[in-house]
Design an enzyme around this catalytic site. Structure first.
Site, PDB file in Angstrom:
ATOM      1  N   SER A  42       0.824  -1.212   0.000  1.00 44.11           N
ATOM      2  CA  SER A  42       0.000   0.000   0.000  1.00 44.11           C
ATOM      3  C   SER A  42       0.862   1.268   0.000  1.00 44.11           C
ATOM      4  O   SER A  42       2.044   1.237   0.355  1.00 44.11           O
ATOM      5  CB  SER A  42      -0.914   0.016   1.230  1.00 44.11           C
ATOM      6  OG  SER A  42      -1.647  -1.181   1.295  1.00 44.11           O
TER       7      SER A  42
HETATM    8  N1  SAM Z   1      -0.911  -4.221   3.897  1.00 42.00           N
HETATM    9  C1  SAM Z   1      -0.163  -4.871   2.854  1.00 42.00           C
HETATM   10  C2  SAM Z   1       1.230  -4.337   2.766  1.00 42.00           C
HETATM   11  O1  SAM Z   1       1.573  -3.426   3.525  1.00 42.00           O
HETATM   12  O2  SAM Z   1       1.975  -4.859   1.935  1.00 42.00           O
HETATM   13  C3  SAM Z   1      -0.832  -4.719   1.537  1.00 42.00           C
HETATM   14  C4  SAM Z   1      -1.951  -5.638   1.377  1.00 42.00           C
HETATM   15  S1  SAM Z   1      -2.500  -5.828  -0.286  1.00 42.00           S
HETATM   16  C5  SAM Z   1      -3.154  -4.251  -0.678  1.00 42.00           C
HETATM   17  C6  SAM Z   1      -3.928  -6.850   0.041  1.00 42.00           C
HETATM   18  C7  SAM Z   1      -3.573  -8.246   0.434  1.00 42.00           C
HETATM   19  O3  SAM Z   1      -4.778  -8.908   0.840  1.00 42.00           O
HETATM   20  C8  SAM Z   1      -2.974  -9.083  -0.685  1.00 42.00           C
HETATM   21  O4  SAM Z   1      -1.747  -9.620  -0.295  1.00 42.00           O
HETATM   22  C9  SAM Z   1      -4.025 -10.167  -0.913  1.00 42.00           C
HETATM   23  O5  SAM Z   1      -3.485 -11.412  -1.314  1.00 42.00           O
HETATM   24  C10 SAM Z   1      -4.673 -10.248   0.450  1.00 42.00           C
HETATM   25  N2  SAM Z   1      -6.006 -10.845   0.464  1.00 42.00           N
HETATM   26  C11 SAM Z   1      -7.059 -10.672  -0.373  1.00 42.00           C
HETATM   27  N3  SAM Z   1      -8.114 -11.393   0.005  1.00 42.00           N
HETATM   28  C12 SAM Z   1      -7.740 -12.063   1.128  1.00 42.00           C
HETATM   29  C13 SAM Z   1      -8.390 -12.991   1.992  1.00 42.00           C
HETATM   30  N4  SAM Z   1      -9.653 -13.372   1.799  1.00 42.00           N
HETATM   31  N5  SAM Z   1      -7.689 -13.472   3.041  1.00 42.00           N
HETATM   32  C14 SAM Z   1      -6.400 -13.086   3.255  1.00 42.00           C
HETATM   33  N6  SAM Z   1      -5.737 -12.232   2.484  1.00 42.00           N
HETATM   34  C15 SAM Z   1      -6.386 -11.709   1.425  1.00 42.00           C
END
Ligand code: SAM
Length: 199
Positions: A42
């Site tokens: 992010s």
């Molecule tokens: N906060 C993170 C960082 O600082 O790098 C960024 C997160 S990224 C925007 C969103 C993440 O949510 C991705 O790695 C994605 O694989 C994960 N994600 C999406 N759906 C999910 C789920 N149902 N359970 C767990 N993780 C999930």
């Protein structure tokens, strides 16, 4: 929350540790960056803003959905007692754990799986941070939020969502506030984003 501690740690944390070699030269720019598998680390200023809205305390038990690179996880772990973080993509979760182990965190617990259902085993949580966009507020996450707790979650269609602050009051009612517009990747899984018409 210790606002000074958050600011100090946020500015000291080297974001280049959380991205691949080809992306490191861009790590200091305030934009989301690719981390593979169609996912992103992010925008740093948004990570800071969301943490400020979440207000983790040093005794908080925090649930994070979407470990991603582990950058937000590091900040949550610095600011609270325990972080339970869930990521659905195995390779991302393993890389994030390696990075966070290198930074010597011992208060982070990892799960690979569908975080849209939360992590019931350790509930309730004082704080819940969701870093992917849900179509609707997942009931399971609300149920796993402690009374007096706070949850930050983007809600809305892909490409533009409202960042919501959910607070659970003493009588177990929830209050929902819209903080700002954001753009996150989709929350997948059982209570994740579903295209209208496919419900
Ligand atoms: N906060 C993170 C960082 O600082 O790098 C960024 C997160 S990224 C925007 C969103 C993440 O949510 C991705 O790695 C994605 O694989 C994960 N994600 C999406 N759906 C999910 C789920 N149902 N359970 C767990 N993780 C999930």
């Amino acid at each position: 929350m210790d606002w000074q501690k958050l600011e100090t740690y946020f500015h000291s944390l080297d974001r280049s540790l959380f991205v691949g070699n080809d992306i490191k030269k861009h790590a200091s720019i305030d934009v989301p960056l690719p981390i593979g598998f169609g996912q992103t680390i992010s925008q740093p200023s948004l990570v800071l803003k969301m943490t400020q809205i979440l207000e983790p305390e040093n005794n908080s038990k925090v649930l994070e959905i979407g470990t991603g690179s582990g950058f937000q996880t590091a900040i949550l772990a610095k600011m609270s007692a325990e972080v339970y973080t869930v990521e659905r993509i195995d390779e991302l979760a393993k890389k994030a754990k390696n990075r966070l182990d290198t930074l010597n965190f011992s208060n982070i617990y990892y799960k690979i799986g569908d975080g849209s259902t939360g992590w019931q085993e350790y509930a309730p949580y004082d704080r819940i941070m969701v870093t992917a966009a849900a179509g609707l507020l997942p009931d399971e996450l609300v149920n796993q939020l402690a009374i007096g707790g706070r949850m930050v979650i983007p809600i809305g269609p892909p490409y533009l969502q409202e960042l919501k602050l959910i607070t659970k009051t003493d009588n177990s009612k929830i209050n929902i506030e819209t903080m700002e517009l954001v753009r996150f990747v989709e929350l997948k899984g059982r209570y994740g984003w579903v295209e209208i018409g496919k419900l």
